[in-house]
Design an enzyme around this catalytic site. Sequence first.
Site, PDB file in Angstrom:
ATOM      1  N   ASN A  27      -0.009 -11.020  39.547  1.00 52.08           N
ATOM      2  CA  ASN A  27       0.948 -10.324  38.680  1.00 52.08           C
ATOM      3  C   ASN A  27       0.115  -9.472  37.721  1.00 52.08           C
ATOM      4  O   ASN A  27      -0.436  -9.980  36.747  1.00 52.08           O
ATOM      5  CB  ASN A  27       1.792 -11.351  37.929  1.00 52.08           C
ATOM      6  CG  ASN A  27       2.856 -10.700  37.052  1.00 52.08           C
ATOM      7  OD1 ASN A  27       2.876  -9.479  36.880  1.00 52.08           O
ATOM      8  ND2 ASN A  27       3.726 -11.522  36.495  1.00 52.08           N
ATOM      9  N   LYS A  87      -2.614 -11.742  35.982  1.00 52.19           N
ATOM     10  CA  LYS A  87      -2.346 -13.183  36.120  1.00 52.19           C
ATOM     11  C   LYS A  87      -2.487 -13.543  37.586  1.00 52.19           C
ATOM     12  O   LYS A  87      -2.072 -12.761  38.450  1.00 52.19           O
ATOM     13  CB  LYS A  87      -0.904 -13.499  35.727  1.00 52.19           C
ATOM     14  CG  LYS A  87      -0.608 -13.451  34.267  1.00 52.19           C
ATOM     15  CD  LYS A  87       0.809 -14.020  34.051  1.00 52.19           C
ATOM     16  CE  LYS A  87       1.413 -13.405  32.810  1.00 52.19           C
ATOM     17  NZ  LYS A  87       2.830 -13.497  32.685  1.00 52.19           N
ATOM     18  N   ARG A 132       3.427  -9.241  42.692  1.00 53.50           N
ATOM     19  CA  ARG A 132       4.671  -8.919  42.001  1.00 53.50           C
ATOM     20  C   ARG A 132       4.672  -7.425  41.693  1.00 53.50           C
ATOM     21  O   ARG A 132       3.733  -6.907  41.079  1.00 53.50           O
ATOM     22  CB  ARG A 132       4.764  -9.693  40.692  1.00 53.50           C
ATOM     23  CG  ARG A 132       6.018  -9.330  39.962  1.00 53.50           C
ATOM     24  CD  ARG A 132       6.057  -9.805  38.544  1.00 53.50           C
ATOM     25  NE  ARG A 132       7.302  -9.343  37.942  1.00 53.50           N
ATOM     26  CZ  ARG A 132       7.461  -9.198  36.635  1.00 53.50           C
ATOM     27  NH1 ARG A 132       6.495  -9.486  35.804  1.00 53.50           N
ATOM     28  NH2 ARG A 132       8.607  -8.771  36.159  1.00 53.50           N
ATOM     29  N   HIS A 190      13.922  -8.738  37.044  1.00 56.10           N
ATOM     30  CA  HIS A 190      13.881 -10.215  37.099  1.00 56.10           C
ATOM     31  C   HIS A 190      14.524 -10.728  38.394  1.00 56.10           C
ATOM     32  O   HIS A 190      14.969 -11.879  38.455  1.00 56.10           O
ATOM     33  CB  HIS A 190      14.658 -10.878  35.933  1.00 56.10           C
ATOM     34  CG  HIS A 190      14.051 -10.703  34.577  1.00 56.10           C
ATOM     35  ND1 HIS A 190      14.819 -10.606  33.445  1.00 56.10           N
ATOM     36  CD2 HIS A 190      12.773 -10.648  34.152  1.00 56.10           C
ATOM     37  CE1 HIS A 190      14.050 -10.486  32.383  1.00 56.10           C
ATOM     38  NE2 HIS A 190      12.783 -10.500  32.788  1.00 56.10           N
ATOM     39  N   HIS A 193      18.673 -15.374  32.825  1.00 52.37           N
ATOM     40  CA  HIS A 193      17.221 -15.463  32.644  1.00 52.37           C
ATOM     41  C   HIS A 193      16.923 -15.075  31.194  1.00 52.37           C
ATOM     42  O   HIS A 193      17.002 -13.903  30.824  1.00 52.37           O
ATOM     43  CB  HIS A 193      16.497 -14.528  33.625  1.00 52.37           C
ATOM     44  CG  HIS A 193      15.006 -14.564  33.460  1.00 52.37           C
ATOM     45  ND1 HIS A 193      14.154 -15.134  34.385  1.00 52.37           N
ATOM     46  CD2 HIS A 193      14.219 -14.121  32.457  1.00 52.37           C
ATOM     47  CE1 HIS A 193      12.915 -15.041  33.947  1.00 52.37           C
ATOM     48  NE2 HIS A 193      12.925 -14.423  32.787  1.00 52.37           N
ATOM     49  N   LEU A 194      16.618 -16.074  30.373  1.00 51.33           N
ATOM     50  CA  LEU A 194      16.454 -15.840  28.940  1.00 51.33           C
ATOM     51  C   LEU A 194      15.021 -16.146  28.524  1.00 51.33           C
ATOM     52  O   LEU A 194      14.663 -17.294  28.247  1.00 51.33           O
ATOM     53  CB  LEU A 194      17.446 -16.718  28.154  1.00 51.33           C
ATOM     54  CG  LEU A 194      18.915 -16.671  28.636  1.00 51.33           C
ATOM     55  CD1 LEU A 194      19.776 -17.639  27.843  1.00 51.33           C
ATOM     56  CD2 LEU A 194      19.469 -15.256  28.569  1.00 51.33           C
ATOM     57  N   GLY A 195      14.190 -15.125  28.530  1.00 53.62           N
ATOM     58  CA  GLY A 195      12.801 -15.285  28.083  1.00 53.62           C
ATOM     59  C   GLY A 195      12.547 -14.266  26.991  1.00 53.62           C
ATOM     60  O   GLY A 195      13.424 -14.005  26.172  1.00 53.62           O
ATOM     61  N   ARG A 223      13.826  -5.978  22.384  1.00 57.16           N
ATOM     62  CA  ARG A 223      14.636  -4.880  22.941  1.00 57.16           C
ATOM     63  C   ARG A 223      16.092  -5.007  22.506  1.00 57.16           C
ATOM     64  O   ARG A 223      16.605  -6.120  22.403  1.00 57.16           O
ATOM     65  CB  ARG A 223      14.583  -4.896  24.468  1.00 57.16           C
ATOM     66  CG  ARG A 223      13.230  -4.559  25.022  1.00 57.16           C
ATOM     67  CD  ARG A 223      13.264  -4.543  26.540  1.00 57.16           C
ATOM     68  NE  ARG A 223      11.988  -5.005  27.055  1.00 57.16           N
ATOM     69  CZ  ARG A 223      11.838  -5.764  28.132  1.00 57.16           C
ATOM     70  NH1 ARG A 223      12.882  -6.134  28.825  1.00 57.16           N
ATOM     71  NH2 ARG A 223      10.630  -6.136  28.509  1.00 57.16           N
ATOM     72  N   ASP A 235      10.166 -14.256  18.514  1.00 60.97           N
ATOM     73  CA  ASP A 235      10.057 -15.551  19.186  1.00 60.97           C
ATOM     74  C   ASP A 235      11.255 -16.433  18.787  1.00 60.97           C
ATOM     75  O   ASP A 235      11.496 -16.666  17.597  1.00 60.97           O
ATOM     76  CB  ASP A 235       8.745 -16.211  18.759  1.00 60.97           C
ATOM     77  CG  ASP A 235       8.433 -17.423  19.593  1.00 60.97           C
ATOM     78  OD1 ASP A 235       7.466 -17.395  20.358  1.00 60.97           O
ATOM     79  OD2 ASP A 235       9.171 -18.434  19.459  1.00 60.97           O
ATOM     80  N   ARG A 266      11.849 -19.557  18.932  1.00 58.95           N
ATOM     81  CA  ARG A 266      11.594 -20.783  18.159  1.00 58.95           C
ATOM     82  C   ARG A 266      11.520 -20.471  16.667  1.00 58.95           C
ATOM     83  O   ARG A 266      12.092 -21.178  15.828  1.00 58.95           O
ATOM     84  CB  ARG A 266      10.286 -21.448  18.610  1.00 58.95           C
ATOM     85  CG  ARG A 266      10.440 -22.295  19.837  1.00 58.95           C
ATOM     86  CD  ARG A 266       9.121 -22.608  20.464  1.00 58.95           C
ATOM     87  NE  ARG A 266       8.471 -21.378  20.916  1.00 58.95           N
ATOM     88  CZ  ARG A 266       7.524 -21.332  21.841  1.00 58.95           C
ATOM     89  NH1 ARG A 266       7.094 -22.436  22.382  1.00 58.95           N
ATOM     90  NH2 ARG A 266       6.997 -20.197  22.206  1.00 58.95           N
ATOM     91  N   ILE A 296      13.706 -19.529  26.888  1.00 54.03           N
ATOM     92  CA  ILE A 296      14.818 -19.920  26.006  1.00 54.03           C
ATOM     93  C   ILE A 296      15.859 -20.718  26.799  1.00 54.03           C
ATOM     94  O   ILE A 296      16.296 -21.792  26.380  1.00 54.03           O
ATOM     95  CB  ILE A 296      15.468 -18.667  25.377  1.00 54.03           C
ATOM     96  CG1 ILE A 296      14.439 -17.910  24.517  1.00 54.03           C
ATOM     97  CG2 ILE A 296      16.692 -19.047  24.543  1.00 54.03           C
ATOM     98  CD1 ILE A 296      14.877 -16.529  24.064  1.00 54.03           C
ATOM     99  N   GLY A 297      16.221 -20.207  27.969  1.00 55.15           N
ATOM    100  CA  GLY A 297      17.247 -20.860  28.785  1.00 55.15           C
ATOM    101  C   GLY A 297      16.848 -22.271  29.195  1.00 55.15           C
ATOM    102  O   GLY A 297      17.678 -23.174  29.266  1.00 55.15           O
ATOM    103  N   GLU A 332       8.725 -17.857  39.597  1.00 54.21           N
ATOM    104  CA  GLU A 332       8.616 -16.606  40.340  1.00 54.21           C
ATOM    105  C   GLU A 332       7.409 -16.613  41.278  1.00 54.21           C
ATOM    106  O   GLU A 332       7.468 -16.078  42.380  1.00 54.21           O
ATOM    107  CB  GLU A 332       8.537 -15.432  39.357  1.00 54.21           C
ATOM    108  CG  GLU A 332       9.884 -15.155  38.714  1.00 54.21           C
ATOM    109  CD  GLU A 332       9.808 -14.409  37.395  1.00 54.21           C
ATOM    110  OE1 GLU A 332       9.428 -15.044  36.390  1.00 54.21           O
ATOM    111  OE2 GLU A 332      10.122 -13.211  37.372  1.00 54.21           O
TER     112      GLU A 332
END
Length: 399
Positions: free
Chosen positions: A7, A14, A91, A180, A208-210, A241, A283, A285, A332-333, A384
């Site tokens: 990726n 990565k 990817r 995604h 998809h919550l990142g 965003r 973030d 958190r 998050i999800g 993924e």
Amino acid sequence: MNVLVINAGSSSLKYQLISTEEEKVLGVGICERVGGNGSFHKYYDIDEVEHIDEVPIADHNAAMALAIRALTSGPARAVDSLDDIDAVGHRVVQGGHHYASSVLIDSEVMDTIDTCSELAPLHNPPALMGIHACVEHMPDKPMVAVFDTSFFQTLAPEAYMYALPYELYENQHVRRYGMHGTSHRYVSQRAMKHLDQSAKDLKIITCHLGNGCSMAAVVGGKAVDTSMGLTPLDGLMMGTRCGAIDPAIVPFIMEHNNLDVHEINDLMNKKSGLLGISGVSNDMRTVCEAAAQGNERAQLALDMYAHSIKRYIGQYMAVMGGVDAVVFTGGIGENSVQVRAMILDGLEGLGMHLDEERNKQRGAERIISTESSPTTLLVIPTDEEHAIALDTVDIVSAL
Ligand code: ADP
């Protein structure tokens, strides 16, 4: 098969080496700040001990050399030599209208990925750099491109067209592509395994919550709608965003603040979302902590975030004529008990009954709705890399 999954981002690379037979990750690492100052290579050995080498990494080629060295020698050695790597899966964010599924990479595919760079200028060029780096180091290995967009090639025109002059679609391919896709495909397939009904009728909403956030409506395994558009800016509120806004706001802000195209892009992509509203962080958190301490803007950011997801749940139920399951994934999800509860609060009338205890439990893939809930609610950690490795095996073993 041992598949090396790559990726490549603009300043990072990565990698994961995955044994698909053993369903096991053999090696994992990341090269960061590639081409810049302070570059480093972080990788993990079999005991998950982290190693960090602070070394200059001039480009993706150099990053690839470090990845191969770490996988074949030293403390994180996963295989004896390159011969033990059977194939490479890449990817790639944007495949345009060209690819409805993953594809074996040849020079024509590389040219097409290059052409699609126009639609994803930040993402496709680095993916190509990653592909070229692999060609350089492993010229004989079969390579597969797995596109973020291909899962959404099943969308009907009424779902992917924008109500703009038709020529923009004809001449510049302006339409919804979605992102995604590998994650939405993976978690919707996993969700089907938990549901009793025949797969062909199942109606699933995937969230998809990142850092980036998107949703999809999936019927019988095929995507019928999604929240991201021509670019990943559309749809839900995200870390930095803005997601969907009144398009007339764009010229309004530009005019009143004297912004050029780059500045408005920067504002909407990097200074908005959770960060822009809370003023605290992108973030989740940190935003949750600030809200818990009484920070009103952080609370507003959280409320807006949950509201934007509720909206899409309603939209997609209407688009599909109902829903059998809602899936949560992404950082998050998967992890935020509070955000999931906020999203589902008040949706009992739509058949979504959250089991508070199940929602609080930690761990892997699981159902979090009550036994009697008409709609099944699930948490499914996305993977993924695993999905890319499986696509690569499918294509390479058919050669
Ligand atoms: P990326 O899109 O970069 O892959 P991730 O999927 O890792 O990102 O998601 C990152 C987001 O997940 C961050 O906003 C982070 O705060 C959030 N997150 C991770 N763990 C938790 C948690 N326990 N509670 C709330 N948010 C969390």
